[in-house]
Design a protein around this motif. Sequence first.
Motif, PDB file in Angstrom:
ATOM      1  N   MET A   1     -18.130 -23.563  34.967  1.00 21.65           N
ATOM      2  CA  MET A   1     -17.967 -23.605  36.421  1.00 21.65           C
ATOM      3  C   MET A   1     -18.464 -24.937  36.965  1.00 21.65           C
ATOM      4  O   MET A   1     -19.452 -25.463  36.477  1.00 21.65           O
ATOM      5  CB  MET A   1     -18.795 -22.491  37.082  1.00 21.65           C
ATOM      6  CG  MET A   1     -20.288 -22.589  36.772  1.00 21.65           C
ATOM      7  SD  MET A   1     -21.257 -21.435  37.727  1.00 21.65           S
ATOM      8  CE  MET A   1     -22.908 -21.917  37.254  1.00 21.65           C
ATOM      9  N   HIS A   7     -18.494 -25.878  44.681  1.00 20.16           N
ATOM     10  CA  HIS A   7     -17.535 -24.855  45.112  1.00 20.16           C
ATOM     11  C   HIS A   7     -17.593 -24.678  46.630  1.00 20.16           C
ATOM     12  O   HIS A   7     -16.557 -24.607  47.302  1.00 20.16           O
ATOM     13  CB  HIS A   7     -17.845 -23.518  44.437  1.00 20.16           C
ATOM     14  CG  HIS A   7     -17.321 -23.410  43.041  1.00 20.16           C
ATOM     15  ND1 HIS A   7     -15.981 -23.519  42.739  1.00 20.16           N
ATOM     16  CD2 HIS A   7     -17.952 -23.208  41.860  1.00 20.16           C
ATOM     17  CE1 HIS A   7     -15.811 -23.376  41.427  1.00 20.16           C
ATOM     18  NE2 HIS A   7     -16.983 -23.195  40.873  1.00 20.16           N
ATOM     19  N   ASP A  39     -19.198 -16.690  41.483  1.00 15.55           N
ATOM     20  CA  ASP A  39     -20.154 -16.871  40.383  1.00 15.55           C
ATOM     21  C   ASP A  39     -21.340 -15.915  40.450  1.00 15.55           C
ATOM     22  O   ASP A  39     -22.195 -15.942  39.544  1.00 15.55           O
ATOM     23  CB  ASP A  39     -20.644 -18.323  40.333  1.00 15.55           C
ATOM     24  CG  ASP A  39     -19.695 -19.200  39.531  1.00 15.55           C
ATOM     25  OD1 ASP A  39     -18.853 -18.637  38.801  1.00 15.55           O
ATOM     26  OD2 ASP A  39     -19.793 -20.434  39.643  1.00 15.55           O
ATOM     27  N   HIS A  57     -18.262 -12.702  33.423  1.00 13.55           N
ATOM     28  CA  HIS A  57     -18.171 -13.990  34.114  1.00 13.55           C
ATOM     29  C   HIS A  57     -16.739 -14.539  34.034  1.00 13.55           C
ATOM     30  O   HIS A  57     -16.119 -14.492  32.976  1.00 13.55           O
ATOM     31  CB  HIS A  57     -19.155 -14.969  33.479  1.00 13.55           C
ATOM     32  CG  HIS A  57     -19.218 -16.296  34.162  1.00 13.55           C
ATOM     33  ND1 HIS A  57     -19.253 -16.431  35.535  1.00 13.55           N
ATOM     34  CD2 HIS A  57     -19.246 -17.555  33.664  1.00 13.55           C
ATOM     35  CE1 HIS A  57     -19.299 -17.719  35.846  1.00 13.55           C
ATOM     36  NE2 HIS A  57     -19.288 -18.427  34.732  1.00 13.55           N
ATOM     37  N   ARG A  58     -16.238 -15.021  35.149  1.00  8.93           N
ATOM     38  CA  ARG A  58     -14.867 -15.540  35.272  1.00  8.93           C
ATOM     39  C   ARG A  58     -13.811 -14.441  35.121  1.00  8.93           C
ATOM     40  O   ARG A  58     -12.654 -14.737  34.815  1.00  8.93           O
ATOM     41  CB  ARG A  58     -14.591 -16.677  34.274  1.00  8.93           C
ATOM     42  CG  ARG A  58     -15.346 -17.950  34.590  1.00  8.93           C
ATOM     43  CD  ARG A  58     -14.943 -19.073  33.652  1.00  8.93           C
ATOM     44  NE  ARG A  58     -15.446 -20.361  34.088  1.00  8.93           N
ATOM     45  CZ  ARG A  58     -15.262 -21.498  33.437  1.00  8.93           C
ATOM     46  NH1 ARG A  58     -14.600 -21.495  32.298  1.00  8.93           N
ATOM     47  NH2 ARG A  58     -15.726 -22.627  33.902  1.00  8.93           N
ATOM     48  N   HIS A  62     -13.094 -13.760  39.832  1.00 12.19           N
ATOM     49  CA  HIS A  62     -12.447 -15.066  39.937  1.00 12.19           C
ATOM     50  C   HIS A  62     -10.928 -14.938  40.140  1.00 12.19           C
ATOM     51  O   HIS A  62     -10.201 -15.923  40.055  1.00 12.19           O
ATOM     52  CB  HIS A  62     -12.707 -15.893  38.677  1.00 12.19           C
ATOM     53  CG  HIS A  62     -14.111 -16.451  38.599  1.00 12.19           C
ATOM     54  ND1 HIS A  62     -15.231 -15.669  38.730  1.00 12.19           N
ATOM     55  CD2 HIS A  62     -14.561 -17.726  38.414  1.00 12.19           C
ATOM     56  CE1 HIS A  62     -16.313 -16.425  38.625  1.00 12.19           C
ATOM     57  NE2 HIS A  62     -15.929 -17.684  38.436  1.00 12.19           N
ATOM     58  N   HIS A 100     -12.067 -21.268  43.949  1.00 14.05           N
ATOM     59  CA  HIS A 100     -13.111 -21.189  42.927  1.00 14.05           C
ATOM     60  C   HIS A 100     -12.506 -20.994  41.522  1.00 14.05           C
ATOM     61  O   HIS A 100     -12.795 -21.760  40.596  1.00 14.05           O
ATOM     62  CB  HIS A 100     -14.078 -20.041  43.257  1.00 14.05           C
ATOM     63  CG  HIS A 100     -15.230 -19.975  42.307  1.00 14.05           C
ATOM     64  ND1 HIS A 100     -16.527 -20.160  42.715  1.00 14.05           N
ATOM     65  CD2 HIS A 100     -15.280 -19.772  40.962  1.00 14.05           C
ATOM     66  CE1 HIS A 100     -17.318 -20.067  41.657  1.00 14.05           C
ATOM     67  NE2 HIS A 100     -16.584 -19.828  40.579  1.00 14.05           N
ATOM     68  N   ASP A 104     -12.379 -23.612  38.304  1.00 14.18           N
ATOM     69  CA  ASP A 104     -12.909 -23.241  36.987  1.00 14.18           C
ATOM     70  C   ASP A 104     -11.848 -23.399  35.898  1.00 14.18           C
ATOM     71  O   ASP A 104     -12.174 -23.689  34.741  1.00 14.18           O
ATOM     72  CB  ASP A 104     -13.410 -21.793  37.003  1.00 14.18           C
ATOM     73  CG  ASP A 104     -14.806 -21.667  37.622  1.00 14.18           C
ATOM     74  OD1 ASP A 104     -15.327 -22.689  38.111  1.00 14.18           O
ATOM     75  OD2 ASP A 104     -15.361 -20.554  37.618  1.00 14.18           O
TER      76      ASP A 104
END
Length: 191
Positions: A1, A7, A39, A57-58, A62, A100, A104
Motif C-alpha cells: 500500500m 491515500h 487499510d 488485507h486488500r 479494497h 485506494h 494499491d
Amino acid sequence: MPSAITHAAVGLALAPAFWRPGAPRRLWLLGALAAAAPDLDVIGFRLGVDYGDLLGHRGLSHSLCFAALLAAALLPLSRAGPGFSPRRAWLYLFLASASHGLLDMATDGGLGVALFAPFSAARIFFPFRPIAVSPLGVHAFFGARGAAVIASEALWVWLPAAAFAALSRATHGWPNRPGCRTRRERSSSRR
Ligand SMILES: [Zn+2]
C-alpha cells in the motif's frame, strides 16, 4: 500500500474537480477518510484473518463494491443538501475510496487487490507497478526503505495528484477557502 497520508492526499486531490458553490466543506474531509479507510483491514492480521481471505488485507475493503457502500454510508455525514447535489457528493466519495484499491494495484509488493470482490476473489495488479510498496506499521517507515517509499510516492502519486488538483482548480474556480463563496459569487449577490 502507499502510506495512509498519501491515500488521503489523493482523496483531497480529487476535491477541486467536484467542487461547486454550496459544497459542504466537511465533504472533502470525508473524502480523505474514505481514501485511507480501506487499510483498516490490517486489523484482520491481529484477528487471525489470512491475507488472501475475502476479509484479508486488500480484500473486500479494497473493492469497488465496498467503495460504493462506504460512499453511501458517509453521504449523510457530508450534509450535502439542496445547494449541492447528493449524487455528486456520493460520486466524489466513491471515487476517493475506489482510488485506494487502484493505487494499491500499482504497487510493487504484497498480494493483489480484490477489486471486484465479492463477485470475484481474484487478486489483481496493473501490468505497470511503479509505486514502492509501503511497509505495514509506522516503525518500518524509518530508514532506507521508508525513504525509498516516500520518494516513490512523491514521484508517482503526489506529483500527478498535485497536477490534477491544480488543473481542476483552474478550470472549476475552486475558491481560496473551499466552502466559502468565490469573489465572483459575492459580487454578483451584491448586485
Ligand atoms: Zn491498501
